[in-house]
Design an enzyme around this catalytic site. Sequence first.
Site, PDB file in Angstrom:
ATOM      1  N   ARG A   1       0.865  -1.178   0.000  1.00 48.89           N
ATOM      2  CA  ARG A   1       0.000   0.000   0.000  1.00 48.89           C
ATOM      3  C   ARG A   1       0.901   1.227   0.000  1.00 48.89           C
ATOM      4  O   ARG A   1       2.120   1.105   0.053  1.00 48.89           O
ATOM      5  CB  ARG A   1      -1.025  -0.003   1.152  1.00 48.89           C
ATOM      6  CG  ARG A   1      -0.709  -0.760   2.395  1.00 48.89           C
ATOM      7  CD  ARG A   1       0.388  -0.167   3.211  1.00 48.89           C
ATOM      8  NE  ARG A   1       0.162   1.250   3.476  1.00 48.89           N
ATOM      9  CZ  ARG A   1       1.078   2.129   3.748  1.00 48.89           C
ATOM     10  NH1 ARG A   1       2.370   1.760   3.789  1.00 48.89           N
ATOM     11  NH2 ARG A   1       0.826   3.401   3.973  1.00 48.89           N
TER      12      ARG A   1
ATOM     13  N   ASP B   1      -1.866  10.967  -1.756  1.00 45.61           N
ATOM     14  CA  ASP B   1      -2.172   9.952  -2.771  1.00 45.61           C
ATOM     15  C   ASP B   1      -2.529  10.576  -4.107  1.00 45.61           C
ATOM     16  O   ASP B   1      -2.505   9.915  -5.143  1.00 45.61           O
ATOM     17  CB  ASP B   1      -3.320   9.056  -2.306  1.00 45.61           C
ATOM     18  CG  ASP B   1      -2.830   8.114  -1.234  1.00 45.61           C
ATOM     19  OD1 ASP B   1      -2.687   8.553  -0.087  1.00 45.61           O
ATOM     20  OD2 ASP B   1      -2.556   6.945  -1.566  1.00 45.61           O
TER      21      ASP B   1
ATOM     22  N   GLN C   1      -2.171   2.310  10.078  1.00 42.92           N
ATOM     23  CA  GLN C   1      -0.874   2.343   9.375  1.00 42.92           C
ATOM     24  C   GLN C   1       0.182   3.093  10.186  1.00 42.92           C
ATOM     25  O   GLN C   1       1.371   2.803  10.067  1.00 42.92           O
ATOM     26  CB  GLN C   1      -1.021   3.021   8.003  1.00 42.92           C
ATOM     27  CG  GLN C   1      -1.759   2.194   6.971  1.00 42.92           C
ATOM     28  CD  GLN C   1      -3.228   2.559   6.919  1.00 42.92           C
ATOM     29  OE1 GLN C   1      -3.826   2.910   7.928  1.00 42.92           O
ATOM     30  NE2 GLN C   1      -3.834   2.446   5.754  1.00 42.92           N
TER      31      GLN C   1
ATOM     32  N   ALA D   1       0.878   5.215  -2.018  1.00 39.12           N
ATOM     33  CA  ALA D   1       0.721   5.580  -3.427  1.00 39.12           C
ATOM     34  C   ALA D   1       1.893   5.151  -4.324  1.00 39.12           C
ATOM     35  O   ALA D   1       1.678   4.498  -5.352  1.00 39.12           O
ATOM     36  CB  ALA D   1       0.467   7.082  -3.525  1.00 39.12           C
TER      37      ALA D   1
ATOM     38  N   ASN E   1      -5.110  12.722   1.110  1.00 43.36           N
ATOM     39  CA  ASN E   1      -4.291  11.760   1.859  1.00 43.36           C
ATOM     40  C   ASN E   1      -5.213  10.982   2.806  1.00 43.36           C
ATOM     41  O   ASN E   1      -6.419  11.217   2.863  1.00 43.36           O
ATOM     42  CB  ASN E   1      -3.185  12.504   2.623  1.00 43.36           C
ATOM     43  CG  ASN E   1      -2.152  11.564   3.213  1.00 43.36           C
ATOM     44  OD1 ASN E   1      -1.657  10.675   2.525  1.00 43.36           O
ATOM     45  ND2 ASN E   1      -1.821  11.720   4.476  1.00 43.36           N
ATOM     46  N   LYS E   2      -4.635  10.089   3.560  1.00 38.57           N
ATOM     47  CA  LYS E   2      -5.398   9.214   4.463  1.00 38.57           C
ATOM     48  C   LYS E   2      -6.398  10.001   5.297  1.00 38.57           C
ATOM     49  O   LYS E   2      -6.098  11.083   5.782  1.00 38.57           O
ATOM     50  CB  LYS E   2      -4.390   8.466   5.357  1.00 38.57           C
ATOM     51  CG  LYS E   2      -4.965   7.467   6.323  1.00 38.57           C
ATOM     52  CD  LYS E   2      -5.859   6.446   5.682  1.00 38.57           C
ATOM     53  CE  LYS E   2      -5.206   5.670   4.554  1.00 38.57           C
ATOM     54  NZ  LYS E   2      -6.201   4.890   3.752  1.00 38.57           N
TER      55      LYS E   2
ATOM     56  N   ARG F   1      -7.462  -0.015  -6.732  1.00 33.61           N
ATOM     57  CA  ARG F   1      -7.690   1.043  -5.737  1.00 33.61           C
ATOM     58  C   ARG F   1      -7.902   2.371  -6.486  1.00 33.61           C
ATOM     59  O   ARG F   1      -7.149   2.679  -7.409  1.00 33.61           O
ATOM     60  CB  ARG F   1      -6.512   1.148  -4.749  1.00 33.61           C
ATOM     61  CG  ARG F   1      -6.374  -0.110  -3.873  1.00 33.61           C
ATOM     62  CD  ARG F   1      -5.465   0.123  -2.695  1.00 33.61           C
ATOM     63  NE  ARG F   1      -6.079   1.003  -1.702  1.00 33.61           N
ATOM     64  CZ  ARG F   1      -5.420   1.515  -0.662  1.00 33.61           C
ATOM     65  NH1 ARG F   1      -4.145   1.221  -0.479  1.00 33.61           N
ATOM     66  NH2 ARG F   1      -6.018   2.314   0.208  1.00 33.61           N
TER      67      ARG F   1
END
Length: 376
Positions: free
Chosen positions: A51, A240, A199, A53, A250-251, A88
């Site tokens: 995982r 990402d 993460q 990017a 992003n996350k 994804r």
Amino acid sequence: MKIDGIPYRTLWEVAGGVEIIDQTVLPHEFKTATLQTMEDAAHAIKAMLVRGAPLIGVTAAYGMVLQMRTNAGDAALLNAYETLLATRPTAVNLRWALDRMKAVLLPLQPAERAAAAQKAAAAMADEDVALNESIGDHGLAIFQELQRRKGGVLNILTHCNAGWLACVDWGTALAPIYKAHNAGIPVHVWVDETRPRNQGASLTAWELGRHGVPHTVIVDNAGGHLMQHGFVDVCIVGTDRTTACGDVCNKIGTYLKALAAHDNGIPFYVALPSPTIDWTIRDGLKEIPIEQRGAEEVSHITGIGASGEKGTLSILPKGSPVSNYGFDVTPARYVTGLITERGVCPASEEGLRQLFPVETFQALYKIKPFNTETPS
Ligand code: MRU
């Protein structure tokens, strides 16, 4: 980077396939897996064995290599492209890598494709390492200056995992941290745990710990409190997908950290290699597809018990509905600067174009994967 003194990348070629570090079992177990087919690569991305990017992009490129080794015909090539692209939706590096592979492979005869694919994927992996190392150097200059002004330990907050595990090596947001630590600058990292998949807690903390970087894991909601009390000097995250105007995706939870940093006058930097820029879009909120993942990531927690056994626990009342958005968008106005392989720029179209003029970008990648026209 090194694990117990042994240098590793997150993926490497082996006889019969590509070896990856299985990130679903970290930090309690270090295990590698071999991808032998294009379908293996697609599964590894979808199930998040790999995982982040940049790593998603390079793994997809190797998925094309594996496909070319079994069937290199046009139909198989295009099917592999679509299958890998569908794994994804948010990280644009995936499309970037696949477009680049397709542009190299389609004009060739099928018999030539396997060798060409391997060469292109290996170049992409090496390039990722070089881009991230360069991000590290540019970010290091920022940290050096902040630490010089402050004196003492520089407290850095990060979200999710944008370290070497998210790339082929070095990382994006963590590259400047490794560079600073290696240069003897005293740093300490606040690591957001990053629910639901953790993460930060399982990957960033593991990486930093293996490299000896002082860090503390915090719950996702603690960042604002720490900022209000002067315990955070700077925030740095990955992305990402970055729009041509500098919005960053992003996350999930990144946006809230940017808001808190803004309210407290704390610099908020985003580190990215240029393949993470989506030149085709400008408005991150309207145009970036946000991945939604399975309910079990929210409703359950997986960990290791006191006697070392792995287990998964439910934490919700039976029947409570769940939603699970994987990413959010931080508008450019909350970003202090974008740290790229070519230097640091304001999060704006002008800023990005200063570092990446249209012509040099096209020359760099030998193809024109994106709509690079300026808006009217
Ligand atoms: O869902 P993930 O773990 O793939 O999300 C990763 C991130 O959000 C990273 O911050 C991002 O890919 C930047 S990585 C260098």
